[in-house]
Motif scaffolding. Structure first.
Motif, PDB file in Angstrom:
ATOM      1  N   HIS A  13       0.803  -1.220   0.000  1.00 36.86           N
ATOM      2  CA  HIS A  13       0.000   0.000   0.000  1.00 36.86           C
ATOM      3  C   HIS A  13       0.835   1.269   0.000  1.00 36.86           C
ATOM      4  O   HIS A  13       0.526   2.226  -0.712  1.00 36.86           O
ATOM      5  N   VAL A  48       0.754  -5.749  -5.709  1.00 41.64           N
ATOM      6  CA  VAL A  48      -0.520  -5.616  -4.995  1.00 41.64           C
ATOM      7  C   VAL A  48      -0.883  -6.974  -4.377  1.00 41.64           C
ATOM      8  O   VAL A  48      -0.848  -8.000  -5.053  1.00 41.64           O
ATOM      9  N   CYS A  49      -1.242  -6.940  -3.103  1.00 40.71           N
ATOM     10  CA  CYS A  49      -1.477  -8.172  -2.340  1.00 40.71           C
ATOM     11  C   CYS A  49      -2.361  -9.179  -3.073  1.00 40.71           C
ATOM     12  O   CYS A  49      -2.027 -10.370  -3.138  1.00 40.71           O
ATOM     13  N   HIS A  50      -3.467  -8.734  -3.655  1.00 38.53           N
ATOM     14  CA  HIS A  50      -4.417  -9.696  -4.241  1.00 38.53           C
ATOM     15  C   HIS A  50      -3.831 -10.398  -5.461  1.00 38.53           C
ATOM     16  O   HIS A  50      -4.019 -11.595  -5.648  1.00 38.53           O
ATOM     17  N   ASP A  70      -8.422  -6.408   3.865  1.00 35.19           N
ATOM     18  CA  ASP A  70      -8.487  -5.504   2.727  1.00 35.19           C
ATOM     19  C   ASP A  70      -9.802  -5.777   2.019  1.00 35.19           C
ATOM     20  O   ASP A  70     -10.130  -6.928   1.757  1.00 35.19           O
ATOM     21  N   HIS A  98     -10.826  -5.571  -0.919  1.00 35.22           N
ATOM     22  CA  HIS A  98     -10.845  -6.246  -2.218  1.00 35.22           C
ATOM     23  C   HIS A  98     -10.380  -7.700  -2.168  1.00 35.22           C
ATOM     24  O   HIS A  98     -10.066  -8.296  -3.205  1.00 35.22           O
ATOM     25  N   THR A 113      -3.376  -0.933 -10.246  1.00 35.64           N
ATOM     26  CA  THR A 113      -4.224  -1.558  -9.209  1.00 35.64           C
ATOM     27  C   THR A 113      -4.583  -3.024  -9.453  1.00 35.64           C
ATOM     28  O   THR A 113      -4.374  -3.578 -10.519  1.00 35.64           O
ATOM     29  N   CYS A 114      -5.213  -3.574  -8.409  1.00 38.42           N
ATOM     30  CA  CYS A 114      -5.631  -4.978  -8.429  1.00 38.42           C
ATOM     31  C   CYS A 114      -6.761  -5.224  -9.411  1.00 38.42           C
ATOM     32  O   CYS A 114      -7.119  -6.370  -9.667  1.00 38.42           O
ATOM     33  N   CYS A 132       0.334  -0.787  -4.916  1.00 38.33           N
ATOM     34  CA  CYS A 132      -0.949  -0.081  -5.027  1.00 38.33           C
ATOM     35  C   CYS A 132      -0.783   1.297  -5.650  1.00 38.33           C
ATOM     36  O   CYS A 132      -1.751   1.895  -6.120  1.00 38.33           O
ATOM     37  N   CYS A 143      -3.284   4.522  -6.082  1.00 39.92           N
ATOM     38  CA  CYS A 143      -4.677   4.155  -5.771  1.00 39.92           C
ATOM     39  C   CYS A 143      -5.188   4.746  -4.465  1.00 39.92           C
ATOM     40  O   CYS A 143      -6.372   5.058  -4.362  1.00 39.92           O
ATOM     41  N   ILE A 144      -4.331   4.883  -3.459  1.00 36.58           N
ATOM     42  CA  ILE A 144      -4.846   5.415  -2.198  1.00 36.58           C
ATOM     43  C   ILE A 144      -4.262   6.776  -1.843  1.00 36.58           C
ATOM     44  O   ILE A 144      -4.305   7.200  -0.687  1.00 36.58           O
ATOM     45  N   ASN A 193     -10.706   0.649  -9.188  1.00 40.43           N
ATOM     46  CA  ASN A 193     -12.040   0.128  -8.890  1.00 40.43           C
ATOM     47  C   ASN A 193     -12.914   1.107  -8.103  1.00 40.43           C
ATOM     48  O   ASN A 193     -14.096   0.903  -7.960  1.00 40.43           O
ATOM     49  N   ARG A 231      -9.805  10.163  -2.863  1.00 36.47           N
ATOM     50  CA  ARG A 231      -9.036   8.911  -2.755  1.00 36.47           C
ATOM     51  C   ARG A 231      -7.617   9.058  -3.312  1.00 36.47           C
ATOM     52  O   ARG A 231      -6.677   8.505  -2.774  1.00 36.47           O
TER      53      ARG A 231
HETATM   54  S1  SF4 Z   1      -7.877  -1.245  -4.421  1.00 33.31           S
HETATM   55 FE1  SF4 Z   1      -5.973  -0.101  -4.654  1.00 33.31          FE
HETATM   56  S2  SF4 Z   1      -5.186   0.128  -2.551  1.00 33.31           S
HETATM   57 FE2  SF4 Z   1      -6.709  -1.526  -2.521  1.00 33.31          FE
HETATM   58  S3  SF4 Z   1      -5.529  -3.439  -2.846  1.00 33.31           S
HETATM   59 FE3  SF4 Z   1      -6.261  -2.748  -4.852  1.00 33.31          FE
HETATM   60  S4  SF4 Z   1      -4.553  -1.530  -5.650  1.00 33.31           S
HETATM   61 FE4  SF4 Z   1      -4.224  -1.706  -3.456  1.00 33.31          FE
END
Ligand code: SF4
Lengths: 415, 165
Positions: free
Chosen positions: A63, A96-98, A117, A119, A294-295, A355, A358-359, A377, A383
């Motif tokens: 993140h 990104v973690c996912h 998280d 997502h 992003t994811c 990420c 994205c944040i 997303n 944001r």
């Molecule tokens: S929505 Fe954005 S901040 Fe959240 S896991 Fe996906 S890339 Fe990272």
């Protein structure tokens, strides 16, 4: 007998289950990242009991990584100290973690995976139950290996037809978000199926469960099939055999049928994800930044679409075009195949994986009065930076066309 | 006097506390910036025991616990809304921030009303206009966690299996 979520939960519970029941289930993996792990550590320390199974804990730095400020750095340090102290085997910082959860083979059909998280719903693309929870429950699961779930009712989204050229899973999902609204799936499982999904490759399928979060869903699911098995076997280290769990005589709360062949490119407009319009209604709106990351949409194939559209061209001089590959593996493949060079020659800024913007912490923050079109997303106010900035969500192809003109542009003229 | 602070529909976690402030987990620090963009005067003048009255789908968006923690840190007594977003609902229960689902109260209460809440019974009294509302009761299973003051406290004295018995 039941919907896909009832079938998945029934496997774990060892008996048939029905919507409305509350279950206490064993979880296969427990995910958290640099933003949410510190609070999980706090909950863990407050409980004061040992970790049940270290192998089930998967931690990511994504993140705010590499750390953009001292506070983020201190968070990372705190997590690394904890990993050392407890001897945890899975600390990952390759995107990104996912995306990394899927790439590393943690997600398999029928698995129960919770994540700190929202997502974490993304894992539904593999026919797994993935859901987002707060950090405290993550700390609880480290200690107990379990989590309680109310078996949700299911909304079935039946997608038929074939999408026109220039219309992608992202356009279809944005359209669904517009139809259902941002609380249309609250407490629900949203099951995506039909001939359109059956024929869709995995990188496109992932968009649906990922954005099921945007309509408030507890999970977004796609039943595992041959596409899933092929993907797991060829692209991940996950070990089979994999079970293709299917809905069996399901009772749905609601069924929504959509013929995707009539859809045109869609945009989620500022300031809500369900403020959805066909692109033609916002065409020509000036943008200051195009963010491809992003994811949701920064997989190899997404970057390939963008590179193909930008090849030999230049992005608009007053538009910052930022590309953040979802993972290092994607970045590396894009580099090996010459895509990164194409993007850089076109004037894009390519950043390290994660990420990113994205944040709104680093990697492309927006100033007051600025507008971004992104492959993200969500488009919550503020944001990506200033609360006086605007975010529009669209497909990678729309992002590429927009990058060229500096205005929201229909990709169909540029394919 | 417990003041009601009203908020609109689909109040998301970024509006409750923007991502850029989530770098700390200290409730009092977080409380300094709670609702800073939608209602900047809240953090400056909120009094312990004040009540948040939100619209439907309150707390949607990210899974961050920073949002309910920031509200708890501001010493608000509880949140009343017609409905809550799923993760936010769980998070509030888990950290011991009382939440009440009561569409009638939300429709009738205006900002600044003097509102008293009896958490045990779910009764809400509007001292400004004399009206009274009944929130729907929390499910038994959720009450067990809420009564322990959150899941962490529950686990200090119980096994997780006890939730199901
Ligand atoms: S929505 Fe954005 S901040 Fe959240 S896991 Fe996906 S890339 Fe990272």
């Amino acid at each position: 007998m039941g919907t896909l979520i009832e079938e998945i939960f029934a496997r774990k519970a060892g008996r048939p289950v029905q919507a409305g029941e509350i279950l206490l289930l064993d979880v296969d993996y427990i995910m958290s990242h640099d933003n949410t792990t510190p609070l999980a550590i706090k909950a863990f320390r407050d409980i004061g009991k040992p970790i049940l199974d270290k192998n089930r804990i998967v931690l990511h730095f994504d993140h705010a990584y590499p750390a953009p400020n001292v506070l983020a750095a201190e968070n990372h340090k705190k997590i690394i100290d904890f990993v050392k102290e407890q001897g945890l085997p899975h600390l990952l910082h390759q995107g990104v973690c996912h995306q990394v959860m899927i790439e590393e083979g943690f997600i398999t059909p029928g698995a129960i995976v919770i994540g700190a998280d929202s997502h974490s719903n993304t894992y539904g693309a593999m026919g797994a139950f993935g859901t987002g929870l707060g950090s405290t429950e993550i700390g609880v699961a480290w200690v107990t290996g379990k989590c309680w779930f109310k078996v949700p009712e299911t909304i079935r989204v039946e997608l038929s037809g074939q999408a026109q050229a220039g219309v992608y899973a992202k356009d279809v999902m944005i359209h669904i978000a517009g139809l259902l609204g941002m609380d249309g799936g609250t407490y629900r499982s949203v099951e995506f199926g039909g001939e359109y999904i059956d024929n869709l490759p995995m990188h496109e399928r992932i968009v649906f469960p990922n954005m099921s979060t945007e309509i408030g869903a507890k999970c977004g699911l796609i039943a595992a099939d041959e596409v899933t098995i092929q993907y797991l076997e060829n692209e991940t280290p996950a070990k089979g055999p994999f079970e293709m769990i299917q809905p069996v005589n399901p009772r749905y709360e609601r069924v929504i049928e959509i013929d995707v062949s009539t859809l045109v490119p869609q945009v989620s407009c500022h300031p809500d994800v369900d403020n959805v319009k066909p692109l033609s209604q916002v065409e020509g709106l000036e943008v200051n930044e195009v963010y491809i990351g992003t994811c949701t949409n920064a997989r190899y194939e997404d970057i390939e679409i963008v590179a193909n559209m930008l090849k030999g061209k230049k992005v608009h001089p007053f538009t910052r075009v930022i590309v953040t590959p979802a993972s290092e593996r994607i970045y590396k493949k894009a580099m090996q195949n010459g895509l990164i060079e194409i993007l850089m020659d076109a004037g894009c800024t390519v950043t390290g994986s994660g990420c990113g913007a994205c944040i709104g912490r680093h990697g492309g923050i927006l100033a007051a009065g600025e507008r971004a079109l992104t492959t993200m997303n969500r488009n919550f106010i503020g944001r990506m930076g200033s609360p006086l900035s605007e975010i529009y969500l669209a497909s990678p192809a729309t992002a590429a066309a927009t990058a060229l003109t500096g205005r929201i542009t229909d990709p169909r003229g540029y394919l | 006097m417990a003041k009601a602070w009203t908020f609109g529909e689909n109040m998301n976690t970024d509006e409750i506390i923007p991502g850029r402030y989530n770098i700390t987990i200290d409730p009092l620090e977080l409380a300094k910036n709670v609702f800073c963009e939608v209602k900047p005067e809240y953090a400056k003048t909120v009094q312990p025991g004040d009540v948040i009255v939100g619209g439907q789908n309150f707390g949607c968006g990210s899974s961050r616990e920073h949002a309910p923690i920031a509200i708890k840190g501001s010493q608000a007594k509880c949140i009343i809304a017609p409905s809550f977003a799923r993760i936010f609902f769980r998070n509030c229960i888990n950290i011991g921030l009382p939440i009440l689902e009561c569409p009638a109260a939300v429709a009738d209460i205006t900002e600044g009303d003097d509102v008293d809440v009896d958490l045990a019974s779910g009764q809400i009294f509007n001292r400004t206009n004399g009206h009274q509302y009944q929130a729907s009761a929390l499910p038994d299973f959720v009450l067990k966690i809420a009564e322990a003051g959150g899941i962490v406290n529950f686990l200090k004295t119980h096994d997780i299996q006890d939730l199901m018995t």
